[in-house]
Design a protein around this motif. Structure first.
Motif, PDB file in Angstrom:
ATOM      1  N   ASN A  65      63.834 -61.429 -25.919  1.00 51.52           N
ATOM      2  CA  ASN A  65      64.529 -60.279 -26.508  1.00 51.52           C
ATOM      3  C   ASN A  65      64.862 -60.530 -27.974  1.00 51.52           C
ATOM      4  O   ASN A  65      64.730 -59.635 -28.805  1.00 51.52           O
ATOM      5  N   GLU A  66      65.286 -61.741 -28.275  1.00 49.04           N
ATOM      6  CA  GLU A  66      65.597 -62.078 -29.663  1.00 49.04           C
ATOM      7  C   GLU A  66      64.344 -62.059 -30.525  1.00 49.04           C
ATOM      8  O   GLU A  66      64.387 -61.594 -31.667  1.00 49.04           O
ATOM      9  N   ARG A  67      63.226 -62.549 -29.999  1.00 49.09           N
ATOM     10  CA  ARG A  67      61.962 -62.517 -30.752  1.00 49.09           C
ATOM     11  C   ARG A  67      61.559 -61.079 -31.061  1.00 49.09           C
ATOM     12  O   ARG A  67      61.169 -60.756 -32.186  1.00 49.09           O
ATOM     13  N   LYS A  68      61.682 -60.221 -30.069  1.00 52.79           N
ATOM     14  CA  LYS A  68      61.332 -58.805 -30.256  1.00 52.79           C
ATOM     15  C   LYS A  68      62.255 -58.157 -31.284  1.00 52.79           C
ATOM     16  O   LYS A  68      61.787 -57.463 -32.192  1.00 52.79           O
ATOM     17  N   THR A  73      63.330 -55.945 -36.628  1.00 49.04           N
ATOM     18  CA  THR A  73      64.241 -55.937 -37.772  1.00 49.04           C
ATOM     19  C   THR A  73      63.532 -56.401 -39.033  1.00 49.04           C
ATOM     20  O   THR A  73      63.701 -55.807 -40.111  1.00 49.04           O
ATOM     21  N   PHE A  74      62.717 -57.429 -38.919  1.00 46.11           N
ATOM     22  CA  PHE A  74      61.953 -57.948 -40.050  1.00 46.11           C
ATOM     23  C   PHE A  74      61.090 -56.851 -40.666  1.00 46.11           C
ATOM     24  O   PHE A  74      61.112 -56.624 -41.882  1.00 46.11           O
ATOM     25  N   GLU A  79      59.990 -52.331 -44.758  1.00 47.11           N
ATOM     26  CA  GLU A  79      59.791 -50.904 -45.023  1.00 47.11           C
ATOM     27  C   GLU A  79      60.948 -50.321 -45.831  1.00 47.11           C
ATOM     28  O   GLU A  79      60.726 -49.531 -46.753  1.00 47.11           O
ATOM     29  N   ARG A  80      62.167 -50.714 -45.500  1.00 41.06           N
ATOM     30  CA  ARG A  80      63.327 -50.222 -46.238  1.00 41.06           C
ATOM     31  C   ARG A  80      63.240 -50.614 -47.707  1.00 41.06           C
ATOM     32  O   ARG A  80      63.490 -49.806 -48.602  1.00 41.06           O
ATOM     33  N   GLN A  81      62.850 -51.864 -47.971  1.00 42.09           N
ATOM     34  CA  GLN A  81      62.763 -52.305 -49.359  1.00 42.09           C
ATOM     35  C   GLN A  81      61.646 -51.589 -50.111  1.00 42.09           C
ATOM     36  O   GLN A  81      61.801 -51.232 -51.277  1.00 42.09           O
TER      37      GLN A  81
END
Length: 94
Positions: A65-68, A73-74, A79-81
């Motif tokens: 779950n953390e990997r996903k 998020t990465f 994309e946000r930047q």
């Protein structure tokens, strides 16, 4: 990443544990900050390697779950930047 490198990183992580490496990461990030402030290029490289080493250890030990969540998020952050850059370009053209 080579399996040999993963094995070595996991060996370090397993010896010190998650909390130990999280505290070490804080220390190494502070050292990187100081190197950047001083504009000490050689030390920046060294401290970046230390920070990256521990970040990789932590990532290798994420559960599924953390990997996903990390991957999602990465990619969102990238994309946000890129969207911010496009907005800044528009502002500069005015």
């Amino acid at each position: 990443m080579k399996s040999d490198t993963k094995s070595k990183l996991n060996k370090i992580f397993n010896f010190y544990g998650r909390k130990g490496q999280e505290y070490k990461l804080i220390e190494e990030m502070a050292e990187l900050t100081q190197a950047i402030i001083k504009n000490d290029r050689e030390n920046i490289i060294e401290e970046m390697a230390d920070v990256q080493n521990i970040l990789l250890q932590l990532r290798l030990n994420f559960n599924s779950n953390e990997r996903k969540q990390f991957a999602e998020t990465f990619n969102k952050k990238i994309e946000r930047q890129l969207n911010r850059i496009e907005s800044e370009k528009i502002q500069l053209q005015r």
